[in-house]
Design a protein around this motif. Structure first.
Motif, PDB file in Angstrom:
ATOM      1  N   ILE A 197       0.823  -1.213   0.000  1.00 24.80           N
ATOM      2  CA  ILE A 197       0.000   0.000   0.000  1.00 24.80           C
ATOM      3  C   ILE A 197       0.857   1.262   0.000  1.00 24.80           C
ATOM      4  O   ILE A 197       0.642   2.182  -0.802  1.00 24.80           O
ATOM      5  CB  ILE A 197      -0.954   0.003   1.214  1.00 24.80           C
ATOM      6  N   LEU A 198       1.837   1.326   0.922  1.00 26.60           N
ATOM      7  CA  LEU A 198       2.610   2.553   1.090  1.00 26.60           C
ATOM      8  C   LEU A 198       3.821   2.650   0.169  1.00 26.60           C
ATOM      9  O   LEU A 198       4.256   3.755  -0.147  1.00 26.60           O
ATOM     10  CB  LEU A 198       3.076   2.678   2.545  1.00 26.60           C
ATOM     11  N   GLY A 199       4.362   1.498  -0.257  1.00 31.85           N
ATOM     12  CA  GLY A 199       5.548   1.513  -1.113  1.00 31.85           C
ATOM     13  C   GLY A 199       5.390   2.373  -2.359  1.00 31.85           C
ATOM     14  O   GLY A 199       6.187   3.304  -2.586  1.00 31.85           O
ATOM     15  N   PRO A 200       4.371   2.115  -3.198  1.00 33.12           N
ATOM     16  CA  PRO A 200       4.173   2.937  -4.398  1.00 33.12           C
ATOM     17  C   PRO A 200       3.919   4.408  -4.089  1.00 33.12           C
ATOM     18  O   PRO A 200       4.384   5.291  -4.817  1.00 33.12           O
ATOM     19  CB  PRO A 200       2.935   2.298  -5.049  1.00 33.12           C
ATOM     20  N   GLU A 201       3.198   4.666  -2.985  1.00 32.82           N
ATOM     21  CA  GLU A 201       2.903   6.056  -2.615  1.00 32.82           C
ATOM     22  C   GLU A 201       4.172   6.798  -2.206  1.00 32.82           C
ATOM     23  O   GLU A 201       4.367   7.963  -2.564  1.00 32.82           O
ATOM     24  CB  GLU A 201       1.886   6.078  -1.469  1.00 32.82           C
ATOM     25  N   MET A 202       5.063   6.115  -1.471  1.00 36.84           N
ATOM     26  CA  MET A 202       6.326   6.738  -1.069  1.00 36.84           C
ATOM     27  C   MET A 202       7.200   7.034  -2.282  1.00 36.84           C
ATOM     28  O   MET A 202       7.819   8.101  -2.373  1.00 36.84           O
ATOM     29  CB  MET A 202       7.072   5.817  -0.093  1.00 36.84           C
ATOM     30  N   GLU A 203       7.209   6.098  -3.220  1.00 34.25           N
ATOM     31  CA  GLU A 203       8.006   6.288  -4.441  1.00 34.25           C
ATOM     32  C   GLU A 203       7.466   7.459  -5.262  1.00 34.25           C
ATOM     33  O   GLU A 203       8.227   8.261  -5.817  1.00 34.25           O
ATOM     34  CB  GLU A 203       7.979   4.998  -5.261  1.00 34.25           C
ATOM     35  N   LYS A 204       6.142   7.587  -5.298  1.00 33.06           N
ATOM     36  CA  LYS A 204       5.509   8.675  -6.056  1.00 33.06           C
ATOM     37  C   LYS A 204       5.830  10.038  -5.444  1.00 33.06           C
ATOM     38  O   LYS A 204       5.936  11.046  -6.145  1.00 33.06           O
ATOM     39  CB  LYS A 204       3.992   8.453  -6.070  1.00 33.06           C
ATOM     40  N   GLU A 205       6.020  10.059  -4.105  1.00 24.36           N
ATOM     41  CA  GLU A 205       6.318  11.318  -3.406  1.00 24.36           C
ATOM     42  C   GLU A 205       7.812  11.635  -3.393  1.00 24.36           C
ATOM     43  O   GLU A 205       8.241  12.581  -2.728  1.00 24.36           O
ATOM     44  CB  GLU A 205       5.802  11.246  -1.971  1.00 24.36           C
ATOM     45  N   GLY A 206       8.629  10.811  -4.079  1.00 23.10           N
ATOM     46  CA  GLY A 206      10.055  11.110  -4.199  1.00 23.10           C
ATOM     47  C   GLY A 206      10.963  10.318  -3.284  1.00 23.10           C
ATOM     48  O   GLY A 206      12.185  10.482  -3.316  1.00 23.10           O
ATOM     49  N   TYR A 207      10.400   9.470  -2.430  1.00 20.50           N
ATOM     50  CA  TYR A 207      11.221   8.619  -1.562  1.00 20.50           C
ATOM     51  C   TYR A 207      11.877   7.530  -2.419  1.00 20.50           C
ATOM     52  O   TYR A 207      11.259   7.013  -3.351  1.00 20.50           O
ATOM     53  CB  TYR A 207      10.349   7.932  -0.502  1.00 20.50           C
ATOM     54  N   SER A 208      13.103   7.156  -2.059  1.00 22.98           N
ATOM     55  CA  SER A 208      13.735   6.045  -2.766  1.00 22.98           C
ATOM     56  C   SER A 208      13.072   4.749  -2.328  1.00 22.98           C
ATOM     57  O   SER A 208      12.703   4.592  -1.159  1.00 22.98           O
ATOM     58  CB  SER A 208      15.236   5.995  -2.467  1.00 22.98           C
ATOM     59  N   LYS A 209      12.930   3.808  -3.260  1.00 23.44           N
ATOM     60  CA  LYS A 209      12.280   2.534  -2.924  1.00 23.44           C
ATOM     61  C   LYS A 209      13.099   1.744  -1.909  1.00 23.44           C
ATOM     62  O   LYS A 209      12.547   0.982  -1.117  1.00 23.44           O
ATOM     63  CB  LYS A 209      12.022   1.710  -4.188  1.00 23.44           C
ATOM     64  N   GLU A 210      14.431   1.955  -1.909  1.00 22.11           N
ATOM     65  CA  GLU A 210      15.293   1.255  -0.949  1.00 22.11           C
ATOM     66  C   GLU A 210      15.035   1.743   0.481  1.00 22.11           C
ATOM     67  O   GLU A 210      14.949   0.937   1.413  1.00 22.11           O
ATOM     68  CB  GLU A 210      16.770   1.464  -1.303  1.00 22.11           C
ATOM     69  N   PHE A 211      14.877   3.064   0.643  1.00 24.05           N
ATOM     70  CA  PHE A 211      14.580   3.617   1.963  1.00 24.05           C
ATOM     71  C   PHE A 211      13.200   3.147   2.434  1.00 24.05           C
ATOM     72  O   PHE A 211      13.022   2.764   3.595  1.00 24.05           O
ATOM     73  CB  PHE A 211      14.629   5.147   1.913  1.00 24.05           C
ATOM     74  N   GLY A 212      12.230   3.168   1.513  1.00 26.57           N
ATOM     75  CA  GLY A 212      10.886   2.696   1.853  1.00 26.57           C
ATOM     76  C   GLY A 212      10.897   1.242   2.288  1.00 26.57           C
ATOM     77  O   GLY A 212      10.242   0.861   3.259  1.00 26.57           O
ATOM     78  N   ALA A 213      11.665   0.423   1.571  1.00 27.74           N
ATOM     79  CA  ALA A 213      11.762  -1.005   1.911  1.00 27.74           C
ATOM     80  C   ALA A 213      12.429  -1.198   3.271  1.00 27.74           C
ATOM     81  O   ALA A 213      11.988  -2.019   4.083  1.00 27.74           O
ATOM     82  CB  ALA A 213      12.548  -1.748   0.832  1.00 27.74           C
ATOM     83  N   ALA A 214      13.489  -0.426   3.540  1.00 28.18           N
ATOM     84  CA  ALA A 214      14.216  -0.547   4.817  1.00 28.18           C
ATOM     85  C   ALA A 214      13.318  -0.201   6.000  1.00 28.18           C
ATOM     86  O   ALA A 214      13.312  -0.905   7.026  1.00 28.18           O
ATOM     87  CB  ALA A 214      15.447   0.365   4.801  1.00 28.18           C
ATOM     88  N   VAL A 215      12.546   0.869   5.853  1.00 25.72           N
ATOM     89  CA  VAL A 215      11.614   1.274   6.913  1.00 25.72           C
ATOM     90  C   VAL A 215      10.550   0.205   7.121  1.00 25.72           C
ATOM     91  O   VAL A 215      10.218  -0.173   8.251  1.00 25.72           O
ATOM     92  CB  VAL A 215      10.956   2.632   6.568  1.00 25.72           C
ATOM     93  N   ASN A 216      10.010  -0.302   6.027  1.00 29.07           N
ATOM     94  CA  ASN A 216       8.962  -1.316   6.095  1.00 29.07           C
ATOM     95  C   ASN A 216       9.461  -2.604   6.752  1.00 29.07           C
ATOM     96  O   ASN A 216       8.786  -3.198   7.608  1.00 29.07           O
ATOM     97  CB  ASN A 216       8.442  -1.607   4.683  1.00 29.07           C
ATOM     98  N   ILE A 217      10.660  -3.021   6.386  1.00 28.60           N
ATOM     99  CA  ILE A 217      11.240  -4.275   6.902  1.00 28.60           C
ATOM    100  C   ILE A 217      11.442  -4.200   8.415  1.00 28.60           C
ATOM    101  O   ILE A 217      11.025  -5.098   9.161  1.00 28.60           O
ATOM    102  CB  ILE A 217      12.576  -4.579   6.194  1.00 28.60           C
ATOM    103  N   THR A 218      12.083  -3.138   8.879  1.00 27.55           N
ATOM    104  CA  THR A 218      12.400  -3.039  10.311  1.00 27.55           C
ATOM    105  C   THR A 218      11.155  -2.783  11.164  1.00 27.55           C
ATOM    106  O   THR A 218      11.012  -3.365  12.247  1.00 27.55           O
ATOM    107  CB  THR A 218      13.439  -1.926  10.567  1.00 27.55           C
ATOM    108  N   SER A 219      10.259  -1.926  10.690  1.00 22.81           N
ATOM    109  CA  SER A 219       9.066  -1.593  11.497  1.00 22.81           C
ATOM    110  C   SER A 219       8.102  -2.766  11.607  1.00 22.81           C
ATOM    111  O   SER A 219       7.363  -2.874  12.593  1.00 22.81           O
ATOM    112  CB  SER A 219       8.350  -0.374  10.913  1.00 22.81           C
TER     113      SER A 219
END
Length: 431
Positions: A126-148
């Motif tokens: 849900i949030l991965g594509p939205e973060m990428e659309k807002e300019g976040y790198s997909k790697e940072f989004g994945a790292a946050v998702n994995i640890t949280s």
């Protein structure tokens, strides 16, 4: 001669893992080979089979299939969307807002679903594509998702804490559940601080501030989902029902909620049940095999030998706890959480008891420690789920993962050396 069983157990287990044998079968086969050193083949086969069977003969373990099913119902029932919407109104306007939304939503989703992989899958999709659309790198989004996603294994209800209760010989599940709240929230807060600093450094886009009306609206929408925690944990703590009975109530509650939200229909039920059965079968096989290995280690006096060895190194609790934490961090890299809890609890529990540490506190320390292992290769199941959903590679995710790892390790050591963080709530409720 006395070290031969230990050598065979360790070498056979590692060798089987290296050639790609599944963890559960690696545990069972290495246990069998170890037993064959002490007794003939047929009795060894009988003993290992018997121990796998008796290892599953526990009323408390009935909670696991029910919590797995309730997690599947939650995952399919539109819960994640509502939790994300609520989290967005709370922290969406802060630096790294979408990353913070991911962390808060994962804490809530993981706590409700009781599964790190379910949380990683839902939040990433849900949030991965939205973060990428807002300019976040997909790697940072994945790292946050994995640890949280792992925070939900500490914040109850948690299947792993039930497994620890079984392995420890009956530590109160209610006390463990209450003990997990502060460490889980603390870990989430540390992850949020790191994510916010990283986002500010990278100058990621900041969302608009939500009005009070939007906050209230999203809270009301998410309220029935959040009430599951109150019903389950409240019922266990007040003694209205046991953890096993609470898991069945959680299934009924989530089923009604899924139909109420109109996200689940009757035709979805067979697939949900099949998915739950598959997950439960894997977990139960791991538990049975791990219980057999745990018994064999006890039969060969391995826990006593390790206890004597560690206490011979130092009598300083700080040093011993540091060594145990480092060993568990190493174990978590190569072994899944459930077998690690079942195998190493009987080894380390006598040591920490001699040091005066409460078994409830140690349970949270062990689970929090092994959560870090879920985010590391080669056996990090949550790592692979998060990377797969983000459509990136482990090599690219490592850089943003490292500061998040550091924050989790800081939380781990605070929980290890400050007993009040875990024991305050259980003591408050007289557990």
């Amino acid at each position: 001669m006395e070290y031969i069983p230990v050598i065979i157990l360790v070498l056979s287990f590692i060798s089987l893992l290296l050639i790609g044998v599944p963890v559960a079968w690696s545990i069972a086969i290495s246990s069998l080979l170890t037993m064959m050193v002490s007794i003939p083949t047929l009795p060894a086969l009988t003993t290992v089979s018997q121990r796998i069977g008796t290892g599953l003969d526990s009323f408390a373990l009935l909670a696991i299939p029910f919590f797995v099913l309730s997690g599947q119902l939650m995952n399919k029932g539109g819960i994640a969307h509502r939790l994300i919407a609520f989290a967005k109104t709370l922290v969406g306007s802060l630096p790294g807002g979408l990353a913070l939304i991911n962390i808060i939503s994962a804490m809530l989703m993981g706590a409700i679903a009781g599964s790190a992989m379910a949380s990683a899958s839902a939040m990433g999709s849900i949030l991965g594509p939205e973060m990428e659309k807002e300019g976040y790198s997909k790697e940072f989004g994945a790292a946050v998702n994995i640890t949280s996603s792992t925070t939900g294994l500490i914040i109850p209800p948690s299947n792993v804490l039930i497994v620890y209760s079984l392995a420890s010989g009956g530590v109160s599940i209610a006390a463990l559940f209450l003990a997990g709240y502060i460490p889980g929230i603390l870990t989430g807060l540390f992850l949020m601080i790191v994510a916010s600093f990283w986002a500010k450094k990278k100058k990621y886009k900041v969302g608009k501030r939500s009005s009070l009306k939007e906050v209230v609206k999203t809270f009301i929408d998410a309220f029935p989902s959040l009430m599951l925690l109150v019903v389950v944990i409240g019922g266990i703590v007040t003694g209205i029902f046991t953890a096993t009975e609470a898991s069945a109530i959680a299934v009924l509650y989530t089923l009604v909620l899924g139909f109420w939200y109109k996200e689940i229909s009757v035709k979805d039920i067979p697939q949900i049940l099949l998915d739950s059965c598959g997950t439960t079968a894997i977990v139960m096989l791991l538990i049975g095999a791990s219980m057999s290995m745990s018994w064999i280690m006890s039969y060969e006096n391995i826990p006593q030998d390790i206890s004597s060895l560690l206490l011979g190194v130092s009598d300083n609790p700080i040093i011993i706890l540091l060594i145990i934490n480092l060993l568990l961090l190493f174990v978590g890299i190569f072994m899944d959480m459930t077998p690690a809890v079942l195998i190493f609890t009987p080894i380390f529990l006598p040591i920490i008891t001699k040091l005066g540490m409460d078994p409830v506190q140690f349970g949270i320390v062990m689970v929090l420690n092994l959560c870090i292992g879920l985010c590391t290769p080669p056996v990090g199941s949550v790592l692979f789920v998060g990377v797969g959903i983000a459509n990136t590679t482990i090599e690219k995710v490592v850089k943003p993962l490292l500061p998040l790892f550091v924050s989790m390790i800081i939380a781990l050591f605070l929980v290890t050396y400050i007993p009040g963080l875990t024991l305050w709530l259980p003591k408050l409720f007289g557990l």
